[in-house]
Structures are given as C-alpha cells and as structure tokens.
Design an enzyme around this catalytic site. Structure first.
Site, PDB file in Angstrom:
ATOM      1  N   CYS A  41       0.961  -1.243  -0.083  1.00  0.00           N
ATOM      2  CA  CYS A  41      -0.088   0.008  -0.022  1.00  0.00           C
ATOM      3  C   CYS A  41       0.802   1.380  -0.003  1.00  0.00           C
ATOM      4  CB  CYS A  41      -1.097   0.033   1.121  1.00  0.00           C
ATOM      5  SG  CYS A  41      -2.300   0.986   0.941  1.00  0.00           S
ATOM      6  N   HIS A 170      -3.654  -4.809   0.221  1.00  0.00           N
ATOM      7  CA  HIS A 170      -2.941  -5.496   1.409  1.00  0.00           C
ATOM      8  C   HIS A 170      -3.087  -6.946   1.639  1.00  0.00           C
ATOM      9  CE1 HIS A 170      -2.702  -1.598   3.717  1.00  0.00           C
ATOM     10  NE2 HIS A 170      -3.855  -1.316   3.100  1.00  0.00           N
ATOM     11  N   GLU A 172      -1.481  -8.748   3.359  1.00  0.00           N
ATOM     12  CA  GLU A 172      -1.624  -9.206   4.903  1.00  0.00           C
ATOM     13  C   GLU A 172      -2.909  -9.550   5.189  1.00  0.00           C
ATOM     14  OE1 GLU A 172      -1.401  -4.701   5.203  1.00  0.00           O
ATOM     15  OE2 GLU A 172      -0.855  -6.402   3.804  1.00  0.00           O
TER      16      GLU A 172
END
Length: 193
Positions: A41, A170, A172
């Site tokens: 990001c 993202h 994650e």
C-alpha cells in the site's frame, strides 16, 4: 551500513508523512543493490515516488497526501474523490473491500500467483496517477497487476531484480499463519537465497 545485513525488507502500509523520506531512501537502496523488497500500500506509493524521482528525473515527485500542491503528483486521489476532498468531506473517499486484478504474464507476480485474475482487499485513499504511467513504464517500471474495471494499477515491479514488488492492496489481509499469501511466500523464498 544498517541495511547491508538484511536479506529482504518489507515497507508496510500507513498514513501521514512521518518518516517518508527515510523510507524512500531505503527503497532506493534496495532497488540499486538488488535486495528483495515488498511494498504494501503506502510501500507501493513510496516505491513509485522513488522511481519517479531517481529514474524518471521528476525530482519533486510526491503524493497528494504529503503535498497536494506539488507539481508532480505521481500518487494522487482518484478523479471522483477530488471534489469530495476539496470540501473536506473524507467520507467515502477510501477504496475499500475486494477488487479484481489482472496479472501480467511473465512477471514475478504471475510466478507467485500462478493465475491470471485475482481478487485482493484494499484500504487506501491514494492511487498511482495514470497520467504518469507511460513515463514510468518507459523507464522500466512494470505494471504487473491492473484493475480492469477502473484501470487502476494494483502491482508494480522491476525487471532484472530478484524481487522488487509492491502492491496497492493489502496481502496481509488474506494471509494466515498456515496459509501465507502467495507474495509473502515468494518474497521469503527469494530473500532466503
């Protein structure tokens, strides 16, 4: 000296301009010294700024988040967000949720994902400014993932680098301890070498 000991570095997401110039210097070092880099990001936005400044010659390249009046806003709001932001109306100005992404063949991203279309989760306000895409690509920045609906750049990377990948989304958010995200797996694989 401090960066030489690392096998790879992740520059994660975030908001605000605190520490930005230091992160940009780290990304420049990783790019030049071919050390594996994964930007998430904000990490992608800073990698774009670094490349625009140091490879494309746009010395004042930056993001509208840091300096909205700057000349070379290589990272900017989407066009439909600009009016809302002018009126200090921050509601509905973030790109949220899952968005599709088409992966360019023969890229690090294609090797990691092993599929052409993916869907990833977002939580951000600023985007790579498409007005600068041709220049960035001409100088060697690969747009390896693009949202086909809005033509927004989702993933950038470099050729001739063991692993220089950065995502607007993202990863994650979709990674689990026993089921890591494909980009994390590929990053660790290359960094461990």
């Amino acid at each position: 000296k401090k960066l030489k000991k690392f096998d790879g570095i992740i520059v994660p997401g975030g908001f605000g301009k605190r520490g930005i110039e230091g992160k940009i210097k780290v990304i420049e070092y990783l790019r030049k010294n071919k050390i594996p880099f994964l930007g998430l990001c904000l990490g992608m936005q800073l990698a774009t700024i670094e490349f625009a400044r140091n490879v494309c010659g746009l010395k004042n390249a930056t993001s509208a988040e840091f300096d909205p009046q700057a000349k070379d806003l290589v990272i900017d709001l989407m066009k439909e967000q600009i009016e809302l932001m002018k009126n200090k109306n921050y509601g509905a100005t973030m790109r949220l949720g899952s968005w599709g992404c088409e992966i360019k063949p023969k890229t690090i991203s294609a090797r990691a994902y092993k599929q052409k279309m993916i869907s990833e989760r977002h939580r951000h306000r600023y985007e790579l400014n498409n007005d600068y895409r041709k220049l960035l690509e001409k100088k060697g920045l690969v747009m390896s993932g693009v949202n086909p609906e809005k033509d927004l750049v989702e993933i950038i990377e470099l050729k001739n680098h063991p692993f220089f990948v950065a995502t607007q989304f993202h990863p994650e958010f979709k990674s689990r301890p026993l089921d890591p995200h494909p980009l994390f797996k590929e990053f660790i694989k290359i960094a461990s070498k």
